[in-house]
Design a protein around this motif. Sequence first.
Motif, PDB file in Angstrom:
ATOM      1  N   TRP A   5      33.501  42.579  30.887  1.00  0.00           N
ATOM      2  CA  TRP A   5      34.525  43.453  31.466  1.00  0.00           C
ATOM      3  C   TRP A   5      35.418  42.720  32.462  1.00  0.00           C
ATOM      4  CZ3 TRP A   5      34.595  46.978  28.155  1.00  0.00           C
ATOM      5  CH2 TRP A   5      33.425  47.489  27.585  1.00  0.00           C
ATOM      6  N   ALA A   9      39.490  42.660  32.196  1.00  0.00           N
ATOM      7  CA  ALA A   9      40.405  43.017  33.292  1.00  0.00           C
ATOM      8  C   ALA A   9      41.355  41.870  33.604  1.00  0.00           C
ATOM      9  CB  ALA A   9      39.600  43.402  34.525  1.00  0.00           C
ATOM     10  N   LYS A  31      44.206  51.366  33.284  1.00  0.00           N
ATOM     11  CA  LYS A  31      43.708  52.405  34.181  1.00  0.00           C
ATOM     12  C   LYS A  31      42.501  53.118  33.590  1.00  0.00           C
ATOM     13  CE  LYS A  31      47.673  54.528  34.789  1.00  0.00           C
ATOM     14  NZ  LYS A  31      48.655  55.486  35.311  1.00  0.00           N
ATOM     15  N   VAL A  34      39.520  50.902  34.268  1.00  0.00           N
ATOM     16  CA  VAL A  34      39.065  50.966  35.661  1.00  0.00           C
ATOM     17  C   VAL A  34      38.307  52.267  35.909  1.00  0.00           C
ATOM     18  CG1 VAL A  34      39.820  51.017  38.070  1.00  0.00           C
ATOM     19  CG2 VAL A  34      40.916  49.464  36.445  1.00  0.00           C
ATOM     20  N   LEU A  39      33.703  49.106  39.576  1.00  0.00           N
ATOM     21  CA  LEU A  39      34.622  48.077  40.040  1.00  0.00           C
ATOM     22  C   LEU A  39      33.935  46.720  40.143  1.00  0.00           C
ATOM     23  CD1 LEU A  39      37.517  47.647  40.936  1.00  0.00           C
ATOM     24  CD2 LEU A  39      36.808  48.143  43.283  1.00  0.00           C
ATOM     25  N   LEU A  42      34.398  44.712  37.051  1.00  0.00           N
ATOM     26  CA  LEU A  42      35.767  44.319  36.694  1.00  0.00           C
ATOM     27  C   LEU A  42      36.300  43.185  37.556  1.00  0.00           C
ATOM     28  CD1 LEU A  42      37.366  47.860  36.207  1.00  0.00           C
ATOM     29  CD2 LEU A  42      36.362  46.372  34.464  1.00  0.00           C
ATOM     30  N   ARG A  43      35.763  43.068  38.750  1.00  0.00           N
ATOM     31  CA  ARG A  43      36.271  42.033  39.646  1.00  0.00           C
ATOM     32  C   ARG A  43      35.823  40.650  39.183  1.00  0.00           C
ATOM     33  NH1 ARG A  43      34.788  44.839  45.415  1.00  0.00           N
ATOM     34  NH2 ARG A  43      36.800  45.849  45.825  1.00  0.00           N
ATOM     35  N   SER A  88      39.112  50.889  44.488  1.00  0.00           N
ATOM     36  CA  SER A  88      39.648  51.055  43.126  1.00  0.00           C
ATOM     37  C   SER A  88      41.145  51.322  43.167  1.00  0.00           C
ATOM     38  CB  SER A  88      38.911  52.181  42.410  1.00  0.00           C
ATOM     39  OG  SER A  88      37.540  51.891  42.265  1.00  0.00           O
ATOM     40  N   TYR A  91      42.806  48.158  43.961  1.00  0.00           N
ATOM     41  CA  TYR A  91      42.728  47.269  42.793  1.00  0.00           C
ATOM     42  C   TYR A  91      43.798  47.631  41.761  1.00  0.00           C
ATOM     43  CZ  TYR A  91      40.524  44.818  38.859  1.00  0.00           C
ATOM     44  OH  TYR A  91      40.273  43.994  37.792  1.00  0.00           O
ATOM     45  N   ILE A  92      43.970  48.938  41.535  1.00  0.00           N
ATOM     46  CA  ILE A  92      44.994  49.394  40.574  1.00  0.00           C
ATOM     47  C   ILE A  92      46.396  49.199  41.139  1.00  0.00           C
ATOM     48  CG2 ILE A  92      45.891  51.422  39.369  1.00  0.00           C
ATOM     49  CD1 ILE A  92      43.062  52.459  39.159  1.00  0.00           C
TER      50      ILE A  92
END
Length: 506
Positions: A5, A9, A31, A34, A39, A42-43, A88, A91-92
């Motif tokens: 993931w 991302a 989106k 996410v 999170l 995804l990081r 989040s 991040y978005i």
Amino acid sequence: MHSEWARVASIYTRILEIPNRSLDNYFNRFKELVGSRPLSELRSAEETPVPPSGLSENGGQASEGDVHTVEPEDSVKPVTAGLTEAESEKYIALREEMYKKAKEFDSKISDFENAIRRPYFHVRPLNAAELENWHNYLDFMEGQDDLNKVVKLYERCLIACANYPEYWTRYVLCMEACGSMDIADNALVRATQVFVKRQPDIHLFAARFKEQNADIPGARAAYERVHTEIAPGLLEAIIKHANMEHRLGNLETSFSLYEQAISIEKGKEQSQVLPMLYAQYSRFVYLASGNAEKAREILATALDHVQFSKPLLEALIHLESIMSLPKRIDYLDSLVDKLIAPSSDSTASAAEREELSCIFLEFLSVFGDVQSIKKAEDRHAKLFLPHRSKSVLKKRLAEDYLSSDKSKVAKSYTDSASPAQSVMGGYPNAQQTQWPAGYGVQPQGWPPANQAQPQVQQWGPGYTQQGGATYGGSYTAPQVPAAVAPTAAYGAYPPTYPPQVKTDRS
């Protein structure tokens, strides 16, 4: 598919930085990703925050000697959930900013992108509109001050325009201006050794580019390749090579370049380059060394070895015009008379003979006396004015014929007009009735039902030949016979040499 993931991302992040037509779709899918994954999954490693030292796992700060009881799980959960939601959103938000910038930039380049009809390579030439679009697109991108985008667009352009030296030249100059000499040198090597290696223009550009960057051996090698492989006898290459050697202080080398080229061209039958070589060599000798006698000697030798032609005689007139007094007017007059005489065996056309006569007349108007000017003017009038009168007469007859056709169309139009309009048309000087103010704004109603409708006008054949256009819009006033085109000035170097074809040797 592999549940990577963080890499998914990262790919979305890279996509959202690139202007494309599917940005909205990619951003919505990002989106959704996410919202469906934690999170922490995804990081990337660089984005994962490192907890400050001294913090306990439950988020409290530990103090030496203090004993803390473990709080119930329900008391910690709301705080953790709030932090995760805020992170989040942040991040978005960072990706959304990239998305908006790419979206805005995409709107600016959409017209250029839509005009690209052939983004791939093909041996068939591109049309003029697409070539111009590439130039405009490159102009726009160069003004954005983003070298990465400029390089990428040039590389895209050179896929479709690989066979056009001007785009390679532009790429090299742009990279040089940006200080990226490595990219410039790489592009020049690809152009001269792979894509347009059989076109002289790119090698001449390479020679000049290398000379400007102090690579004299490379510049000489580029010229030699044109002389021996690409286009032997190319006048432009000989002139530029000789000029470079002159700039470097090698005047004798410049002379030898001309002499070698003349020697090679003498061995060819009916060489089209040889007269111009002699003319250029003579001019170069006089301008570079100031040796007037040698310059005249070169042209005199040319008259003995090549067919008498306009370029040679024009070069003689030009040379005499820039030399000091006295001028060899009688000598030039005899040569001009020999070339423009109707019984001469010269290959010059009638237009070239007339032009040369005009050039000599302009030369005489500055350096000649009254008798020489009168002699040349009488000869010019005898040889060329009668022919011009015939051509002007033919042109007038053709214009009269066209005017008569237009008058027929006008007649058919005026015949269908109202009686009042016909009467006014019969008297050109009559003044039209001045309608009272406000007439133009009065509403026009349909005629009563019992009123006879006007008959539909049947246009004559003359109208249909005009393509259905109205008489007033298609009529053009008869043209006045054009005056004789101004002749080339004697002081300017001959602009009338026939263009030399740059051969593409396979």
